[in-house]
Design a protein around this motif. Structure first.
Motif, PDB file in Angstrom:
ATOM      1  N   THR A  64      -7.555  -6.512  -3.688  1.00 43.46           N
ATOM      2  CA  THR A  64      -6.649  -6.873  -2.600  1.00 43.46           C
ATOM      3  C   THR A  64      -5.681  -5.724  -2.332  1.00 43.46           C
ATOM      4  O   THR A  64      -6.076  -4.708  -1.817  1.00 43.46           O
ATOM      5  CB  THR A  64      -5.904  -8.179  -2.922  1.00 43.46           C
ATOM      6  N   GLY A  65      -4.452  -5.867  -2.717  1.00 44.65           N
ATOM      7  CA  GLY A  65      -3.379  -4.972  -2.325  1.00 44.65           C
ATOM      8  C   GLY A  65      -3.457  -3.527  -2.759  1.00 44.65           C
ATOM      9  O   GLY A  65      -2.742  -2.692  -2.227  1.00 44.65           O
ATOM     10  N   GLY A 124      -7.708   1.582  -6.338  1.00 49.27           N
ATOM     11  CA  GLY A 124      -6.553   1.201  -7.147  1.00 49.27           C
ATOM     12  C   GLY A 124      -6.874   0.150  -8.187  1.00 49.27           C
ATOM     13  O   GLY A 124      -6.461   0.257  -9.350  1.00 49.27           O
ATOM     14  N   HIS A 125      -7.611  -0.871  -7.801  1.00 47.42           N
ATOM     15  CA  HIS A 125      -7.978  -1.905  -8.772  1.00 47.42           C
ATOM     16  C   HIS A 125      -8.990  -1.371  -9.788  1.00 47.42           C
ATOM     17  O   HIS A 125      -8.959  -1.745 -10.959  1.00 47.42           O
ATOM     18  CB  HIS A 125      -8.503  -3.148  -8.059  1.00 47.42           C
ATOM     19  N   GLY A 126      -9.874  -0.493  -9.333  1.00 45.38           N
ATOM     20  CA  GLY A 126     -10.787   0.156 -10.274  1.00 45.38           C
ATOM     21  C   GLY A 126     -10.036   0.974 -11.302  1.00 45.38           C
ATOM     22  O   GLY A 126     -10.376   0.986 -12.485  1.00 45.38           O
ATOM     23  N   ARG A 127      -8.976   1.660 -10.868  1.00 45.15           N
ATOM     24  CA  ARG A 127      -8.151   2.432 -11.796  1.00 45.15           C
ATOM     25  C   ARG A 127      -7.498   1.516 -12.832  1.00 45.15           C
ATOM     26  O   ARG A 127      -7.470   1.829 -14.015  1.00 45.15           O
ATOM     27  CB  ARG A 127      -7.065   3.214 -11.071  1.00 45.15           C
ATOM     28  N   GLU A 128      -7.006   0.374 -12.405  1.00 50.58           N
ATOM     29  CA  GLU A 128      -6.393  -0.561 -13.353  1.00 50.58           C
ATOM     30  C   GLU A 128      -7.393  -0.999 -14.413  1.00 50.58           C
ATOM     31  O   GLU A 128      -7.074  -1.053 -15.598  1.00 50.58           O
ATOM     32  CB  GLU A 128      -5.857  -1.787 -12.613  1.00 50.58           C
ATOM     33  N   GLY A 137      -8.998   5.689  13.632  1.00 51.78           N
ATOM     34  CA  GLY A 137      -7.604   5.750  13.186  1.00 51.78           C
ATOM     35  C   GLY A 137      -6.981   4.420  12.830  1.00 51.78           C
ATOM     36  O   GLY A 137      -5.788   4.351  12.542  1.00 51.78           O
ATOM     37  N   ALA A 138      -7.761   3.353  12.835  1.00 51.94           N
ATOM     38  CA  ALA A 138      -7.243   2.028  12.493  1.00 51.94           C
ATOM     39  C   ALA A 138      -7.269   1.847  10.975  1.00 51.94           C
ATOM     40  O   ALA A 138      -8.116   1.160  10.424  1.00 51.94           O
ATOM     41  CB  ALA A 138      -8.056   0.942  13.180  1.00 51.94           C
ATOM     42  N   VAL A 139      -6.347   2.505  10.300  1.00 50.51           N
ATOM     43  CA  VAL A 139      -6.227   2.402   8.844  1.00 50.51           C
ATOM     44  C   VAL A 139      -4.807   1.989   8.507  1.00 50.51           C
ATOM     45  O   VAL A 139      -3.870   2.283   9.243  1.00 50.51           O
ATOM     46  CB  VAL A 139      -6.606   3.725   8.137  1.00 50.51           C
ATOM     47  N   SER A 140      -4.648   1.329   7.393  1.00 45.95           N
ATOM     48  CA  SER A 140      -3.336   0.810   7.023  1.00 45.95           C
ATOM     49  C   SER A 140      -2.461   1.878   6.367  1.00 45.95           C
ATOM     50  O   SER A 140      -2.964   2.792   5.710  1.00 45.95           O
ATOM     51  CB  SER A 140      -3.491  -0.372   6.064  1.00 45.95           C
ATOM     52  N   GLY A 141      -1.173   1.720   6.542  1.00 45.02           N
ATOM     53  CA  GLY A 141      -0.236   2.588   5.845  1.00 45.02           C
ATOM     54  C   GLY A 141      -0.338   2.417   4.342  1.00 45.02           C
ATOM     55  O   GLY A 141      -0.172   3.367   3.579  1.00 45.02           O
ATOM     56  N   GLY A 142      -0.646   1.194   3.898  1.00 45.34           N
ATOM     57  CA  GLY A 142      -0.808   0.938   2.466  1.00 45.34           C
ATOM     58  C   GLY A 142      -1.957   1.736   1.879  1.00 45.34           C
ATOM     59  O   GLY A 142      -1.872   2.238   0.761  1.00 45.34           O
ATOM     60  N   GLY A 143      -3.031   1.864   2.624  1.00 44.94           N
ATOM     61  CA  GLY A 143      -4.164   2.653   2.157  1.00 44.94           C
ATOM     62  C   GLY A 143      -3.810   4.123   2.038  1.00 44.94           C
ATOM     63  O   GLY A 143      -4.187   4.805   1.081  1.00 44.94           O
ATOM     64  N   LYS A 144      -3.057   4.621   3.004  1.00 49.92           N
ATOM     65  CA  LYS A 144      -2.626   6.021   2.958  1.00 49.92           C
ATOM     66  C   LYS A 144      -1.712   6.263   1.755  1.00 49.92           C
ATOM     67  O   LYS A 144      -1.841   7.263   1.053  1.00 49.92           O
ATOM     68  CB  LYS A 144      -1.909   6.397   4.253  1.00 49.92           C
ATOM     69  N   ASP A 188     -11.178   6.305   3.401  1.00 49.96           N
ATOM     70  CA  ASP A 188     -10.071   5.454   3.865  1.00 49.96           C
ATOM     71  C   ASP A 188     -10.305   4.012   3.442  1.00 49.96           C
ATOM     72  O   ASP A 188      -9.385   3.335   2.979  1.00 49.96           O
ATOM     73  CB  ASP A 188      -9.920   5.543   5.384  1.00 49.96           C
ATOM     74  N   ALA A 189     -11.521   3.527   3.576  1.00 51.18           N
ATOM     75  CA  ALA A 189     -11.839   2.150   3.212  1.00 51.18           C
ATOM     76  C   ALA A 189     -11.717   1.916   1.707  1.00 51.18           C
ATOM     77  O   ALA A 189     -11.274   0.849   1.273  1.00 51.18           O
ATOM     78  CB  ALA A 189     -13.247   1.789   3.686  1.00 51.18           C
ATOM     79  N   LEU A 190     -12.081   2.890   0.898  1.00 53.40           N
ATOM     80  CA  LEU A 190     -12.034   2.724  -0.558  1.00 53.40           C
ATOM     81  C   LEU A 190     -10.606   2.652  -1.093  1.00 53.40           C
ATOM     82  O   LEU A 190     -10.371   2.096  -2.167  1.00 53.40           O
ATOM     83  CB  LEU A 190     -12.795   3.856  -1.241  1.00 53.40           C
ATOM     84  N   PHE A 191      -9.667   3.207  -0.365  1.00 49.58           N
ATOM     85  CA  PHE A 191      -8.262   3.154  -0.771  1.00 49.58           C
ATOM     86  C   PHE A 191      -7.475   2.077  -0.029  1.00 49.58           C
ATOM     87  O   PHE A 191      -6.328   1.803  -0.362  1.00 49.58           O
ATOM     88  CB  PHE A 191      -7.583   4.512  -0.524  1.00 49.58           C
ATOM     89  N   ASP A 192      -8.087   1.477   0.985  1.00 45.04           N
ATOM     90  CA  ASP A 192      -7.364   0.571   1.862  1.00 45.04           C
ATOM     91  C   ASP A 192      -6.897  -0.691   1.158  1.00 45.04           C
ATOM     92  O   ASP A 192      -7.662  -1.350   0.461  1.00 45.04           O
ATOM     93  CB  ASP A 192      -8.248   0.199   3.058  1.00 45.04           C
ATOM     94  N   ALA A 193      -5.649  -1.021   1.373  1.00 43.53           N
ATOM     95  CA  ALA A 193      -5.074  -2.230   0.794  1.00 43.53           C
ATOM     96  C   ALA A 193      -5.463  -3.485   1.583  1.00 43.53           C
ATOM     97  O   ALA A 193      -5.297  -4.594   1.101  1.00 43.53           O
ATOM     98  CB  ALA A 193      -3.550  -2.105   0.759  1.00 43.53           C
TER      99      ALA A 193
END
Length: 134
Positions: free
Chosen positions: A10-11, A16-20, A49-56, A78-83
């Motif tokens: 999710t978030g 990020g979740h893989g890192r955890e 360009g429709a990517v979230s700030g959270g992903g960035k 972008d998708a792999l990091f996207d929140a």
């Protein structure tokens, strides 16, 4: 079949979740970027360009913790990091059970059960995003 570990994606996005998970196991999660399922049109939106700030922000925060092979499509990264993900699950099964677990998930109607990669002996980073064949 019982997974070793599981998390909702999710978030913090898949990276990020893989890192955890990798940190908790003291391993490196090596993800085959091309094997990651995504919704139709998702990469086209990312390219537009429709990517979230959270992903960035996640990509910046994880820059030293994720090794990225060259050749991975920028929209896919972008998708792999996207929140803003679908809330799927990342499950870690013993290697001997992986194929059977994926088949059971597919038989149960799970729309995108896939083998994304593997946990390996800890390397220099907790997550590696591999290009096809990398």
């Amino acid at each position: 079949l019982v997974p070793h570990a599981a998390t909702d994606v999710t978030g913090f996005g898949l990276a990020g979740h893989g890192r955890e998970m990798a940190d908790a196991a003291r391993l490196t999660l090596s993800i085959d970027a091309g094997a990651v399922p995504h919704f139709p049109g998702a990469l086209d939106l990312a390219r537009a360009g429709a990517v979230s700030g959270g992903g960035k922000r996640a990509r910046q925060a994880l820059a030293r913790q994720v090794e990225i092979d060259p050749g991975i499509d920028a929209a896919l990264l972008d998708a792999l990091f996207d929140a803003e993900t679908s809330g799927g699950l990342l499950l870690a099964f013993p290697e001997r059970d992986v194929e059977r677990a994926v088949q059971r998930l597919r038989d149960a109607g799970t729309p995108c059960a896939a083998i994304l990669g593997r946990f390996e002996r800890r390397g220099s980073v907790p997550v590696r995003l591999r290009a096809a064949g990398g």
